[in-house]
Enzyme design. Sequence first.
Site, PDB file in Angstrom:
ATOM      1  CB  CYS A  28      -0.970  -0.019   1.178  1.00  0.00           C
ATOM      2  SG  CYS A  28      -0.188   0.010   2.804  1.00  0.00           S
ATOM      3  CG  ASN A  31       4.300  -1.696   5.290  1.00  0.00           C
ATOM      4  OD1 ASN A  31       5.432  -2.003   5.643  1.00  0.00           O
ATOM      5  ND2 ASN A  31       3.333  -2.573   5.270  1.00  0.00           N
ATOM      6  CB  CYS A  33      -3.786   1.617   7.062  1.00  0.00           C
ATOM      7  SG  CYS A  33      -3.528   3.088   8.090  1.00  0.00           S
ATOM      8  NE  ARG A  34      -4.532   1.552   1.742  1.00  0.00           N
ATOM      9  CZ  ARG A  34      -4.300   2.264   0.663  1.00  0.00           C
ATOM     10  NH1 ARG A  34      -5.119   2.160  -0.377  1.00  0.00           N
ATOM     11  NH2 ARG A  34      -3.265   3.092   0.590  1.00  0.00           N
ATOM     12  CB  SER A  35       0.296  -3.466   2.777  1.00  0.00           C
ATOM     13  OG  SER A  35       1.116  -2.562   3.452  1.00  0.00           O
ATOM     14  CG  ASP A 146      -5.331   5.903   2.319  1.00  0.00           C
ATOM     15  OD1 ASP A 146      -5.371   5.548   3.511  1.00  0.00           O
ATOM     16  OD2 ASP A 146      -4.470   6.689   1.859  1.00  0.00           O
TER      17      ASP A 146
HETATM   18  P1  4NP Z   1      -1.834   2.805   4.096  1.00  0.00           P
HETATM   19  O1  4NP Z   1      -2.478   4.171   4.666  1.00  0.00           O
HETATM   20  O2  4NP Z   1      -1.263   3.148   2.726  1.00  0.00           O
HETATM   21  O3  4NP Z   1      -2.999   1.880   3.995  1.00  0.00           O
HETATM   22  O4  4NP Z   1      -0.791   2.386   5.087  1.00  0.00           O
HETATM   23  C1  4NP Z   1      -1.761   5.365   4.757  1.00  0.00           C
HETATM   24  C2  4NP Z   1      -0.892   5.562   5.799  1.00  0.00           C
HETATM   25  C3  4NP Z   1      -0.197   6.746   5.907  1.00  0.00           C
HETATM   26  C4  4NP Z   1      -0.396   7.749   4.969  1.00  0.00           C
HETATM   27  C5  4NP Z   1      -1.272   7.543   3.917  1.00  0.00           C
HETATM   28  C6  4NP Z   1      -1.960   6.356   3.806  1.00  0.00           C
HETATM   29  N1  4NP Z   1       0.289   8.985   5.107  1.00  0.00           N
HETATM   30  O5  4NP Z   1       0.063   9.882   4.276  1.00  0.00           O
HETATM   31  O6  4NP Z   1       1.120   9.143   6.018  1.00  0.00           O
END
Ligand code: 4NP
Length: 177
Positions: A28, A31, A33-35, A146
Site C-alpha cells: 500500500c 505500510n 494500514c492496508r498492507s 485508503d
Molecule cells: P496505508 O495508509 O497506505 O494503507 O498504510 C496510509 C498511511 C499513511 C499515509 C497515507 C496512507 N500517510 O500519508 O502518512
Amino acid sequence: MEENQFKPMSLHSPNTPSKKKFHILFVCLGNICRSPTGEAVLKKIALENNLTDYFHIESAGTGNYHIGERPDPRTRRHGEKRGLQFESLAQQFNPDLHFHLFDYILCMDHNNLQQVQKLDSQQKYHAKVIPIMSFAPESGYQIVPDPYTGGPQDFELVIDLLETACLQFFQQIKMQI
Ligand code: 4NP
C-alpha cells in the site's frame, strides 16, 4: 554386498526439502494500514488451514513516511478485535530486493500498482504485480480504499475487503501446493 548399505536418498525422503514456499508481498502507500492488514489476514488464513509452512508473507509501502513503525493504532485495534495479529514493522518497497524475492506483489489501489510498475522499467516482473481486489470481482470493489483520514467504518471495510479477497487468493494458491 553387505558392506555397502548405502541407499541413494529418495526424492521424497523426509530429509529432502520438498516444500515450495509461496512468497507474497502486500503493498500500500504507508505500510501501516492496508498492507499490514492484508499480511495479517493471509497469515491467519494459512494458520487456520495448517499451511503456514508453505507461505512467506510480508508487506511494504511505496512511500517512506513510516519506515520502522508499527501498524497504525486504529489498524491494530480493529484488526485485533477480529483475531488478526500484527508483528511486522513498516518497510518501503525495495525494487532491488522485492521484485526478485516475491512471487506475488498484491497492491491495494491503482496508485500503489502504478508506483510499483514504474520501478519495473523493463516490465520483467509485471505478471507478479496484481491488484488484490481482482481476486474478489463479486465484491464490486476494484481497490481497497485508503482509511488513513477516515473513521472506524473505513478500517472495518479494509478488513472486510481483505478477508474476502485473501480467502479467494488463498484458495487459488492452495491448488498449486
Ligand atoms: P496505508 O495508509 O497506505 O494503507 O498504510 C496510509 C498511511 C499513511 C499515509 C497515507 C496512507 N500517510 O500519508 O502518512
